[in-house]
Design a protein around this motif. Structure first.
Motif, PDB file in Angstrom:
ATOM      1  N   ALA A   1      26.807 -34.509  21.883  1.00 22.15           N
ATOM      2  CA  ALA A   1      25.212 -34.261  21.877  1.00 22.15           C
ATOM      3  C   ALA A   1      24.645 -34.153  21.150  1.00 22.15           C
ATOM      4  O   ALA A   1      23.064 -34.737  20.325  1.00 22.15           O
ATOM      5  CB  ALA A   1      25.502 -32.998  22.039  1.00 22.15           C
ATOM      6  N   ALA A   2      24.761 -33.519  19.704  1.00 22.82           N
ATOM      7  CA  ALA A   2      23.541 -33.408  18.514  1.00 22.82           C
ATOM      8  C   ALA A   2      23.649 -35.051  17.910  1.00 22.82           C
ATOM      9  O   ALA A   2      24.619 -36.108  18.050  1.00 22.82           O
ATOM     10  CB  ALA A   2      24.393 -32.866  17.551  1.00 22.82           C
TER      11      ALA A   2
ATOM     12  N   LEU B   1      27.263 -37.569  32.193  1.00 12.81           N
ATOM     13  CA  LEU B   1      26.218 -38.054  32.682  1.00 12.81           C
ATOM     14  C   LEU B   1      24.604 -37.731  32.436  1.00 12.81           C
ATOM     15  O   LEU B   1      23.950 -38.743  31.781  1.00 12.81           O
ATOM     16  CB  LEU B   1      26.022 -37.167  34.141  1.00 12.81           C
ATOM     17  CG  LEU B   1      27.061 -37.940  36.015  1.00 12.81           C
ATOM     18  CD1 LEU B   1      26.737 -37.270  36.523  1.00 12.81           C
ATOM     19  CD2 LEU B   1      26.561 -39.550  35.143  1.00 12.81           C
ATOM     20  N   GLU B   2      24.527 -36.165  31.406  1.00 10.64           N
ATOM     21  CA  GLU B   2      23.144 -36.535  31.067  1.00 10.64           C
ATOM     22  C   GLU B   2      23.502 -37.260  29.544  1.00 10.64           C
ATOM     23  O   GLU B   2      21.863 -37.144  29.280  1.00 10.64           O
ATOM     24  CB  GLU B   2      23.185 -35.107  31.064  1.00 10.64           C
ATOM     25  CG  GLU B   2      24.031 -33.866  29.903  1.00 10.64           C
ATOM     26  CD  GLU B   2      25.220 -33.053  30.449  1.00 10.64           C
ATOM     27  OE1 GLU B   2      25.146 -34.112  31.838  1.00 10.64           O
ATOM     28  OE2 GLU B   2      25.807 -32.801  30.230  1.00 10.64           O
ATOM     29  N   GLN B   3      23.995 -38.065  29.134  1.00 11.73           N
ATOM     30  CA  GLN B   3      24.029 -38.598  27.815  1.00 11.73           C
ATOM     31  C   GLN B   3      23.823 -40.086  28.067  1.00 11.73           C
ATOM     32  O   GLN B   3      23.736 -40.888  27.194  1.00 11.73           O
ATOM     33  CB  GLN B   3      25.209 -38.466  26.740  1.00 11.73           C
ATOM     34  CG  GLN B   3      25.553 -36.932  26.621  1.00 11.73           C
ATOM     35  CD  GLN B   3      26.677 -36.969  25.864  1.00 11.73           C
ATOM     36  OE1 GLN B   3      27.802 -38.141  26.732  1.00 11.73           O
ATOM     37  NE2 GLN B   3      27.024 -36.051  24.881  1.00 11.73           N
TER      38      GLN B   3
ATOM     39  N   VAL C   1      32.147 -43.866  31.925  1.00 17.07           N
ATOM     40  CA  VAL C   1      30.753 -42.416  32.060  1.00 17.07           C
ATOM     41  C   VAL C   1      31.904 -41.770  33.029  1.00 17.07           C
ATOM     42  O   VAL C   1      32.349 -42.203  33.830  1.00 17.07           O
ATOM     43  CB  VAL C   1      29.165 -42.741  32.846  1.00 17.07           C
ATOM     44  CG1 VAL C   1      28.436 -41.859  33.808  1.00 17.07           C
ATOM     45  CG2 VAL C   1      28.616 -43.940  32.305  1.00 17.07           C
ATOM     46  N   LEU C   2      31.476 -40.006  32.956  1.00 19.67           N
ATOM     47  CA  LEU C   2      31.981 -39.099  33.617  1.00 19.67           C
ATOM     48  C   LEU C   2      31.535 -38.252  34.127  1.00 19.67           C
ATOM     49  O   LEU C   2      29.886 -37.927  33.993  1.00 19.67           O
ATOM     50  CB  LEU C   2      32.586 -38.167  32.257  1.00 19.67           C
ATOM     51  CG  LEU C   2      33.953 -38.674  31.767  1.00 19.67           C
ATOM     52  CD1 LEU C   2      34.080 -37.651  30.360  1.00 19.67           C
ATOM     53  CD2 LEU C   2      35.127 -39.043  32.551  1.00 19.67           C
ATOM     54  N   ALA C   3      32.050 -38.255  35.573  1.00 23.91           N
ATOM     55  CA  ALA C   3      31.301 -37.589  36.481  1.00 23.91           C
ATOM     56  C   ALA C   3      31.521 -37.614  37.862  1.00 23.91           C
ATOM     57  O   ALA C   3      33.285 -37.228  38.054  1.00 23.91           O
ATOM     58  CB  ALA C   3      29.894 -39.131  37.127  1.00 23.91           C
TER      59      ALA C   3
ATOM     60  N   SER D   1      24.226 -41.165  40.707  1.00 25.42           N
ATOM     61  CA  SER D   1      23.169 -42.250  40.751  1.00 25.42           C
ATOM     62  C   SER D   1      22.572 -42.409  39.891  1.00 25.42           C
ATOM     63  O   SER D   1      21.401 -43.677  40.134  1.00 25.42           O
ATOM     64  CB  SER D   1      22.923 -41.544  42.320  1.00 25.42           C
ATOM     65  OG  SER D   1      22.157 -42.588  43.134  1.00 25.42           O
ATOM     66  N   ALA D   2      21.413 -41.250  39.486  1.00 20.75           N
ATOM     67  CA  ALA D   2      20.214 -41.154  38.459  1.00 20.75           C
ATOM     68  C   ALA D   2      21.197 -42.200  37.450  1.00 20.75           C
ATOM     69  O   ALA D   2      20.420 -42.636  36.767  1.00 20.75           O
ATOM     70  CB  ALA D   2      19.303 -39.744  37.724  1.00 20.75           C
TER      71      ALA D   2
END
Lengths: 354, 351
Positions: A55-56, A84-86, A105-107, A116-117
């Motif tokens: 994340a950093a 997802l948020e990455q 991508v992990l979801a 979806s986004a």
């Protein structure tokens, strides 16, 4: 060998207490990882680096530099795993620029809107870059989609497939966060006594942000030390410790369940082809692991037992442990002598030597 | 059909076209740009009115409200083969199951594939639903087989639709459901799986035994229902063998083990005969018993509509025939319906 690099824990994420010391995402970490890769390469082991994107920002930059350099220097494959948020334009651009083209991508289905986004972002990025990087390879995107609750899986999957036909969708190849009891309940002895261990565990080395070599939670239960420390142990020691831990807790049924549930297929590693039926049949007990050819399975019924081939480094390590190494070597030399004698007496006109 | 008032008097709650019913589009339905797809296949017979009706049929909106919003939906609703009609809204069905969690004997219903439990013993669950706590355990929920392979192109798609169908049926039955996500037999036999699969068959069998053992330890059921494996489907046979072994071992003395007549394979008399032959001369006895399901047979048959990725609607008469056959064996009056079960026990000579 797949070297899985975990990201530093995010805020609020439960994690084992981290010792003070060097971090994986730093100069010393890079040095040790390079040494590890070189060690594998010296032993003709193909290496893939599978990295969870941190994340950093600083850690992410380090990861980009390291993966890119490792790919250039050693020819290793690099795979980046994003949450997802990455999945943002900036991160994708950076990965693309550094030539890291295999993205996972992990979801989960429960976070469908986010997934979806993220796929929309990925599609936009992909189309804008014509999907070709400087290496000439296209961007390879995979979505590891875990099932959720409810009965909308198929509709959502269909929607994704139509919107992104270039996307390979599969169930997660592994789940590092899975926690279960090492010995589930009071299993009957005959179920517990069967050999355990798993292909993923054999084929990978998982290193966390503090440089500790993590082992599967099923193997690690009650095992505080894990399988070692990247900064404190040599590659031989790391692999030896991993093997030792497997030997101690590999008899648990939890591993066996994990194999068929979460780890039915390790995404790319194919099961080695079995040897011919007579190959290695004369191997003495304890020596089989030292004489089976790399990347080939032990034949059914051989002393190797479980139908899986040990990796070359395991062969070396197992062969020198305790008295088994001496026995194996002795038996091997005896067989060489026998073959030498047969070859000396062999008349080529009579066909194959007996 | 002359109007809603006529319909209200003519049909029972939950039946097709009942104003108080809650139509729910089936999991295989995909609506895209005014077109209806069965999985990935375009349904050329579906018109715009049916698409509009199905878009509103979410299982939570009563048909009366749908008619208000879309007055032209009546004809499409009558003709549509892509919806199941529920007596209660979906969001009320699951809490109803949870509310029962406190009382009654706990029953573990082990199924090999999604739909096995609902179609084989859904009648018993509907009849006894208020007297017991049912948990379905679907073992081989990682699927590749479907009757319409062109509609579901990948293993992931098949698994997803079968899982959805299983969840929807469980909600209709008001039971809890779990998936073990083991790969089904056909999937295990694919060339790709053989190349990559980790476990040899004996180890896989052991894993199934362990999973069932764990489930019984965790749920502590009073009754376990498992497939009789009539027809010897490899997956059902794995479960049957594991359950018989658990019974023989006596690990759970407080648990009774029952076998249900697994459809569709149990439709064939010979398959049932073969199953019964397994117990000839054995120290194990399969003691037959029957559950009358006459009242709930229409509801059970409507469950068949849910599993459309697996079975065709032409299977409906066969399912009804099995119920009538079992009623005949149970000496019930003509026109009755029943389901057949066997309870495992030691043969009398050994007791």
């Amino acid at each position: 060998m797949d070297v899985i690099l975990l990201a530093p824990p995010r805020d609020g994420e439960p994690t084992p207490p981290s010792p003070e010391g060097p971090r994986l995402h730093g100069p010393l970490g890079e040095q040790r990882l390079r040494a590890l890769i070189a060690w594998f390469m010296d032993r003709a082991q193909f290496v893939r680096l599978i990295a969870f994107v941190p994340a950093a920002e600083a850690d992410f930059r380090w990861l980009l530099d390291f993966l890119s350099a490792a790919a250039r220097s050693y020819g290793v494959e690099a795979v980046a795993i994003l949450l997802l948020e990455q999945v943002t334009e900036d991160r994708l651009e950076a990965l693309h620029t550094y030539g890291i083209l295999d993205l996972v991508v992990l979801a989960t289905m429960d976070r469908w809107e986010s997934a979806s986004a993220a796929m929309t972002t990925l599609a936009r990025f992909r189309s804008a870059r014509a999907a070709v990087a400087r290496s000439g390879r296209g961007l390879s995107c995979r979505l590891w989609l875990a099932p959720g609750a409810g009965w909308e899986h198929h509709r959502r999957l269909a929607s994704l497939s139509r919107g992104a036909p270039w996307l390979a969708i599969d169930t997660p190849g592994f789940d590092l966060a899975a926690e279960t009891a090492a010995v589930p309940h009071a299993l009957p002895e005959e179920l517990r006594a069967l050999p355990g261990g798993c292909w993923l565990y054999d084929q990978s080395l998982t290193i966390d942000a503090a440089g500790r070599v993590r082992i599967c939670p099923r193997h690690a239960a009650g095992e505080e030390q894990g399988a070692g420390d990247l900064f404190g142990h040599t590659p031989e020691e790391l692999l030896s410790r991993k093997t030792t831990v497997r030997g101690r807790v590999g008899q648990t049924a939890a591993c066996r369940l994990c194999q068929v549930r979460g780890r039915f297929q390790w995404p790319e590693s194919e099961r080695p082809r079995p040897l011919p039926a007579n190959a290695g049949a004369a191997a003495p007990a304890g020596a089989a692991l030292a004489i089976v050819a790399p990347a080939t399975a032990a034949p059914a019924g051989s002393p190797a037992g479980d139908g899986r081939a040990p990796l070359p480094f395991l062969q070396e390590i197992l062969a020198v442990e305790g008295g088994a190494g001496a026995e194996a070597l002795g038996a091997f030399e005896d067989r060489l002598e026998t073959w030498r004698a047969r070859l000396e007496e062999w008349d080529p006109g009579e066909g194959q030597p007996g | 059909v002359t109007g809603p008032g006529t319909l209200r008097a003519a049909v029972p709650p939950g039946a097709r076209l009942a104003l108080s019913a809650y139509p729910c589009r089936l999991p295989h339905v995909v609506l895209e740009q005014g077109q209806l797809f069965f999985g990935g296949l375009l349904d050329p017979e579906a018109g715009a009115a049916e698409c509009r009706f199905l878009a509103l049929a979410d299982g939570k909106t009563p048909f009366a409200a749908i008619l208000t919003a879309e007055p032209s939906a009546m004809g499409a609703a009558a003709a549509s083969r892509h919806a199941v009609w529920l007596a209660q809204p979906l969001d009320r069905l699951a809490p109803a199951a949870a509310a029962r969690a406190g009382g009654g004997p706990r029953c573990l219903l082990v199924g090999a594939h999604p739909g096995d439990v609902a179609l084989s013993m859904g009648g018993l669950v509907l009849v006894r639903g208020k007297q017991a706590r049912f948990t379905e355990l679907c073992c081989f929920s990682r699927q590749i087989e479907t009757r319409v392979p062109r509609a579901f192109a990948s293993q992931v798609a098949v698994t997803a639709v079968r899982r959805d169908e299983s969840h929807l049926a469980a909600a209709v039955l008001g039971i809890d459901t779990r998936h073990l996500d083991l790969p089904e037999y056909v999937l295990r036999q694919t060339a790709d799986a053989r190349d990559r699969m980790l476990l040899a068959p004996p180890e896989f069998e052991a894993a199934v035994r362990i999973a069932l053992h764990d489930a019984i330890v965790e749920l502590a059921p009073d009754q376990v229902f498992a497939p009789a494996a009539a027809g010897n489907h490899p997956d059902q046979r794995l479960i049957f063998d594991a359950i018989v072994e658990l019974f023989e071992r006596g690990d759970f003395p407080g648990t009774s083990y029952h076998l249900y007549e697994n459809v569709p394979l149990a439709v064939a008399h010979l398959h049932v005969d073969d199953f019964l032959a397994r117990f000839e001369g054995s120290y194990l006895e399969a003691c037959a018993w029957y559950e009358e399901i006459t009242e709930v047979l229409p509801q059970k048959l409507s469950l068949l509509e849910i599993f459309r990725s697996r079975l065709d609607l032409s299977f409906r008469p066969l399912l009804a025939a099995v119920a009538r056959r079992d009623a005949l064996l149970a000496d019930l009056p003509p026109g009755s319906a029943a389901e057949r079960f066997w309870t495992l026990r030691e043969a009398a000579i050994y007791r």
